[in-house]
Design an enzyme around this catalytic site. Structure first.
Site, PDB file in Angstrom:
ATOM      1  N   LYS A 103       1.186  17.022 -14.002  1.00  0.00           N
ATOM      2  CA  LYS A 103       0.338  16.296 -13.468  1.00  0.00           C
ATOM      3  C   LYS A 103      -0.019  15.156 -14.525  1.00  0.00           C
ATOM      4  O   LYS A 103      -0.252  15.761 -15.734  1.00  0.00           O
ATOM      5  CB  LYS A 103      -0.990  16.774 -12.917  1.00  0.00           C
ATOM      6  CG  LYS A 103      -0.402  17.527 -11.535  1.00  0.00           C
ATOM      7  CD  LYS A 103       0.015  16.851 -10.592  1.00  0.00           C
ATOM      8  CE  LYS A 103      -1.011  15.769  -9.617  1.00  0.00           C
ATOM      9  NZ  LYS A 103      -2.071  16.409  -9.157  1.00  0.00           N
ATOM     10  N   HIS A 131      -2.723  -4.979   5.185  1.00  0.00           N
ATOM     11  CA  HIS A 131      -2.865  -3.921   6.083  1.00  0.00           C
ATOM     12  C   HIS A 131      -2.058  -2.526   5.301  1.00  0.00           C
ATOM     13  O   HIS A 131      -1.404  -1.633   5.752  1.00  0.00           O
ATOM     14  CB  HIS A 131      -2.333  -3.925   7.482  1.00  0.00           C
ATOM     15  CG  HIS A 131      -2.813  -5.238   8.136  1.00  0.00           C
ATOM     16  ND1 HIS A 131      -4.311  -4.982   8.985  1.00  0.00           N
ATOM     17  CD2 HIS A 131      -2.674  -6.106   8.201  1.00  0.00           C
ATOM     18  CE1 HIS A 131      -4.297  -6.014   9.641  1.00  0.00           C
ATOM     19  NE2 HIS A 131      -3.740  -6.884   9.032  1.00  0.00           N
ATOM     20  N   SER A 175      -3.719  18.469 -15.777  1.00  0.00           N
ATOM     21  CA  SER A 175      -4.333  19.498 -14.665  1.00  0.00           C
ATOM     22  C   SER A 175      -4.300  20.675 -15.368  1.00  0.00           C
ATOM     23  O   SER A 175      -3.610  21.337 -16.083  1.00  0.00           O
ATOM     24  CB  SER A 175      -3.367  19.409 -13.516  1.00  0.00           C
ATOM     25  OG  SER A 175      -3.469  20.602 -12.824  1.00  0.00           O
ATOM     26  N   GLU A 227     -10.186   6.928 -10.685  1.00  0.00           N
ATOM     27  CA  GLU A 227     -10.556   7.663  -9.318  1.00  0.00           C
ATOM     28  C   GLU A 227     -12.350   7.996  -9.722  1.00  0.00           C
ATOM     29  O   GLU A 227     -12.993   7.497  -8.788  1.00  0.00           O
ATOM     30  CB  GLU A 227     -10.265   9.045  -9.248  1.00  0.00           C
ATOM     31  CG  GLU A 227      -8.969   9.145  -8.763  1.00  0.00           C
ATOM     32  CD  GLU A 227      -8.277  10.544  -8.858  1.00  0.00           C
ATOM     33  OE1 GLU A 227      -8.484  11.447  -7.926  1.00  0.00           O
ATOM     34  OE2 GLU A 227      -7.725  11.023  -9.865  1.00  0.00           O
TER      35      GLU A 227
END
Lengths: 458, 458, 458, 458
Positions: A282, A155, A276, A289
């Protein structure tokens, strides 16, 4: 404009040609198509259906067409509707009327079934190869970090400490099943359909076993109607790929989580991160992703072709042409995603300190505490409740387990003794000494077994 | 090799570039990207964020890039990761450092949201246009065949006779709903996101309303985090397209059935049929089969992107890049399928005789017989059972309803009289004289209404 | 055993009855079915198709059946195949043969189309209501935490600081679109199909406009074939629900992340967390996980019914019976998930300190630094690169931006001055002062607007 | 109200309990759960983790709970969250504190993994059994109709004549692959997970091999994190079921087509057909339509759970609870659909005359004519074009092939001779004398092989 007209006098217009032509995507099957045609020509001549000299001319013609294609000299003309017609038309152009004999005792319906089976055999072999590479990368990363402890989560809450290597090997297991499934799929696809004709078999004395041997197939199809309309192997491959991408999406999710500022367990190599356009600080896990995002694509192709196949009457229907683009895209996506993940895993850096710190947080040793009470004679369910109350108390007092005094422990159970302080992350790990458990000894065995499995199979 | 590096020193390798680059598909957005950039440059100068002369140079540069692209002179270099960087890099190449000012007060995150909304507005307009064409074709075919009767089917069993025109207008209604849905989608997509920056808004005094007016948007987005991560409009468009393809798949199925040897109600124009590579007599409805088959593809893209969007945390994640290929393929497929269906419907020939013969078969007037008894005073449920028994008898005797004697009728109900023989296909049609019913009068009204609707809207 | 037999003499066996019966799930439509029947009976008598006294008896019978059902006294016998037959059979049992007149001028095909439209109107109203509750909860949480700063993420990497309230309002916006979509769906479903009969219209002088008024519909269907075979509204509702569940899955994912030990931005109320059967220390976000997990279920029902509808010829086919279970499950799941999320959001505690600490981490102000340089005259693209190099340097030196000396700043650009130290999280937030930006002023306006929207609409 | 609380003091409210409880569906696993618990208790005592006498009491308690359940005396209380807790709570109720020892060295995470694997082993065995029954029915129908000729279709156009038996055996082949796939799935699911604990293994000296033997498993899981989070076997089973339902949907589609008035090749038994509420003459293939329609449902469950599994981090997450309902519904639907199809196929009547008439229609022997020319020396591609022109001529003259004079034939090729008239449906069938072809001899062999396969395997 259309090549095959039969009794149709009027050409389909351009819009129709664009809508129906499969050449823009099935050109990829040229090698398989030509290999099938060469075997077919040889079989025809072996059994006297065409002459030996005709077969020689045809085979030479086909071989030179393959060269033309591979040298970029072949013109895939839009008005030819598929790779079969593109090759045959060029063959007749090159060798004349004898080229028209190649299609004897054959239909495009069994021909495309053959081509696609040849393709999928190859595609599966490559996919298994790329899966092996990712397994290698995982095992190597595990082996290089045998001492690293991470919180084991359920969890997404810290549950029990585990070795990072143990965690990585969970993915090794998933990929093993992927390989197993793909091999079963390849086995089931390994059926030679030529000789089924358009749908009913052919009127020539064809030697189907010869064709199977020539093309390296295990067995021949047993029902012509089924052989030309069966695309189970496409669906099965897409289903296997969907499960495999699901595995990669889980790995990608963990890589994204672990490389977040909050977790900080790993750092991606710059080659697998992106900057970025606006935020110069970044370092984004874009590659992970995209692996996660492309999972949708692979699921979608499975759903697409399941839908297409629904409720089609026998035998061949043009709907079946929709099999290819989705399959190619599925295989391409999975191959690339496996390779990318292998590279990403191979190059990432583990931050053992952050991981250890996270593993020490919270009350991650609570289960060990309950097991301690059980070993002292408490029934498990009671032990569980006692430890529950103890932890509520510790939370309120803002103390870690180590900070509780024995007196405090004793308030919850008389069974607690000094030895309660010997429960540590190390003892917790070592105690999980079952097959498949996270005890360092067991994990070392699992790494060895994984390396052996890769060595044997690859 | 990568253009945007921020603090990343090491270039991603080629495999990564190939995996992550969207340029191979998002180049299609060049017009929208450039239009957005021109509006942005104008806004920046209007509000003194850049000078007026800089804006003029930037706008001219962008316009000449658009020309280069449209003249095929623009090189889409693989190492540029997306259309935004490809245009910006070329801009700086052409006009120097001033090009670097264009990205002030903007991020690729709001930029791509803008481009995609510009695209979808256009795509929906085209889709509605093509839907209108198919509606025209259906209405024209209906009007040209107002006398043609076909069996109306339920469960693919002849149920009650209907006018072919009535049947065709059912598809007109479906397409009306498609248009309605697409217009709602366009309305919801009509929101200008620029000024949202990367995720939090921008630190410049941007004029978002000006941008909306320049680009023809209705309103501006109200939350920057939402604006850069919202792809509802993509999903909604794909859902609408899925429903529309479902409608086309039903039409395609009927065209396939109706052009079968067994039904024989229509004959496809040769331009919309295909021959066989092996069976010279074949005239296959391949085009309709592909419409049916491609339905799967459109469903698949919807499922793919729903999957991709699941459980993504805010705000922008690279997964979102997966929005484009599926959307483009969906729009392309639907546009082509609508156009193909319009052509197919416009050119097919109706075989009124076969249709009439089929409509006369079986006991298609049984409902009228039950209604006859009801009008004579029988409760409907009883009338239904009486006619059921009567037909069982007729089947056994191998007689049509017309061939039964009045005495035979009377055995089942004393309410039958001579006027039972005046129940005919014509009387059956005429009796269904309700709004939406198949009575010729009503169908004529419906055709007129449909033509009016098309006239008004188109 | 089957109630409706027509000419079929032999009863379907039990297995078939179990396979085909819809009563186990369509009993839920009893209120809608009875309401439709009452309106139908009134219409029949108003137009003299049945007598006024018959209508009174029928209506009373139907009303008492509704009471029986609601009092749990109604026996849903398995052998009755659907709710329509169950009600009609009971009606005839209760009031005798006159009950057999109710089905005059009606078919189960238009009856079920009516029932389902009545159901969906209600279901959408409830769904909008529950959506409003969640919006309330989000706005309340936002308003109660107007000072809380969180890291705004892109790619799950800290990007720019945002207000928690701003982040929460992003979900408010998503839910606004859900409401809008559902209202459009309800509007499109608001069409009265009775009078379409089995497929072709009816032979009685029915008053369809009267029926529409009685049942509260906006308009009547325009084509009988379409009216009995149209399930667009089911698909559209399922698509809208899929998008809504996607939104909830994003919220759930963030709740899971934010309540992790590593993020620690929120703490769930114990009512919305669960313990572990083995690990006594756990407080698991099971509820949020189930919201995320059930997203799959809703997508699946959409895909299921899209598949079912594919390529069905007109008009009614029994496949359509598959519309109901998926729709009911979709609505139930979405309703419950919205309610659960509203409860979870209302009761969670925000840990402002942890959030602020996370927002201060890393180089989250880098964009502001680049914008600073732009305002001093640097072109944005250059400013971006300068700040990129600066941050690489800071990372290497293990210094935060605040810890860099002005001399160090100046090494990267002469434009840096003392005022660079006035860039703070507060200044960063305040600077994003655009519509939709995260400046506290703007967010306060957005909260006010959201409250107004809820007030007006609810 | 919640049974397991750990450190949670406050009970979840009812709405949450209803949302999270799996008892309403996982009660079905009671046999598997109890069997697992009995084996676990035995293992615990065998290795001295609990006493032998405790084990005896526990086992007896579990056995009597099973009886209670099977006799309908067990109360499944809503507040117990799952079957594991329901059984354990009752056990403690019955045998007191000793019942609390059962959960030693176990977690619900490995327990549910076990239960589900026990279930799926059984479910697959039943599914294979039902598949065998349908295969039997197909082979029997084939054998009983060895002389029946039907048109073989491609694109739903008559292509070449085939034996009905040959057509039916195509489905036999599809089902063989389904069996094969399911057996592979069962094999891969045949892994014993107990001993994995919550996620990391257990701290007791458990004997996992003993557990595997007791429960009839082939092997034990090798990684604890994987073992508690792996649901591949659920997805694989759902994918296999989707392919199987696709096969049934094709069969159903053909049954619907063939029992239409236009085709008329078969007549369904009344037990597998349905009447109409309004049209007394109807005999509708509702059962086949539902088989076709329910295909969507099975696809949907696959898609649902693929979505649920996407991007879940290790190890157990509550999302996994969504595995069960879809799996149960999938298995139930497939089992029932197979049984229904077996019944439908077993009882349908073949109308050999209609089929033969349809097979004689059109120019179904055209391929044989082209092959005739090839055998006389024409290249196939030329032969194909000659016959194409010949058929265009015949269509124009409205003559069948048999009605053309030799002179007319000769106008198209000098190779035609008197023997052209010996091309008949019978000669066409006989000529397709290849393995898998439709020649009666080959089909008889295929029937024999199918019967043998069924005999051996069943």
């Amino acid at each position: 404009m259309r090549h095959i007209k039969g009794r149709l006098q009027k050409a389909a217009d351009e819009k129709v040609a664009a809508y129906t032509s499969s050449l823009p995507f099935d050109w990829r099957l040229y090698r398989h198509d030509i290999a099938g045609s060469i075997a077919h020509a040889r079989m025809l001549s072996k059994h006297g259906i065409i002459s030996e000299s005709d077969a020689v001319i045809i085979v030479q013609g086909l071989e030179s067409i393959q060269q033309e294609i591979e040298q970029g000299k072949f013109e895939f003309r839009a008005e030819l509707e598929d790779i079969h017609m593109a090759v045959e038309a060029r063959l007749i152009e090159k060798i004349g009327e004898v080229g028209g004999k190649l299609h004897t005792a054959r239909s495009r319906n069994d021909q495309i079934a053959l081509d696609l089976r040849l393709y999928i055999r190859e595609a599966i072999a490559q996919t298994i190869g790329n899966t092996r590479e990712l397994q290698h990368a995982l095992v190597n990363l595990a082996e290089a970090n045998m001492d690293v402890v991470v919180p084991g989560y359920t969890h997404l809450q810290p549950a029990q400490p585990v070795l990072l290597a143990h965690h990585l090997l969970a993915y090794f297991e998933m990929l093993q099943r992927d390989v197993d499934r793909l091999e079963c799929c390849r086995m089931r696809a390994d059926v030679m359909p030529l000789g089924s004709g358009a749908l009913a078999g052919v009127t020539y004395n064809v030697d189907r076993e010869f064709l199977a041997r020539e093309l390296g197939f295990d067995r021949i199809s047993q029902n012509s109607l089924d052989a030309v309309s069966d695309r189970d192997f496409v669906l099965e491959c897409e289903a296997d790929a969907s499960i495999a991408m699901m595995h990669l999406s889980r790995l990608a999710e963990e890589i994204i989580l672990w490389s977040s500022a909050e977790f900080g367990f790993i750092e991606l190599d710059e080659a697998y991160a992106t900057g970025s356009s606006i935020m110069p600080q970044k370092k984004n896990p874009d590659v992970a992703e995209l692996v996660r995002g492309k999972t949708g694509r692979v699921y979608g192709h499975l759903m697409a072709f399941l839908t297409t196949m629904k409720a089609l009457p026998l035998a061949y229907n043009r709907d079946l042409q929709e099999d290819k683009e989705g399959l190619f895209a599925t295989v391409d996506t999975l191959l690339a995603s496996l390779a990318i993940c292998a590279g990403m895993v191979s190059t990432l850096k583990v931050n053992a300190e952050s991981a250890a710190k996270a593993a020490g947080r919270g009350y991650i040793l609570a289960t060990d505490l309950a097991d301690y009470l059980v070993r002292k004679g408490e029934a498990f369910r009671n032990a569980h409740e006692i430890v529950g109350r103890l932890i509520s108390y510790a939370v309120k007092k803002e103390k870690s387990l180590a900070e509780l005094s024995l007196a405090e422990y004793s308030n919850f159970s008389p069974l607690f003794g000094e030895d309660v302080y010997s429960i540590t992350i190390e003892s917790s790990l070592a105690a999980r000494d079952t097959v498949g458990g996270t005890a360092p000894k067991r994990v070392a065995q699992a790494v060895a077994a994984a390396k052996k499995a890769l060595g044997q199979v690859n």
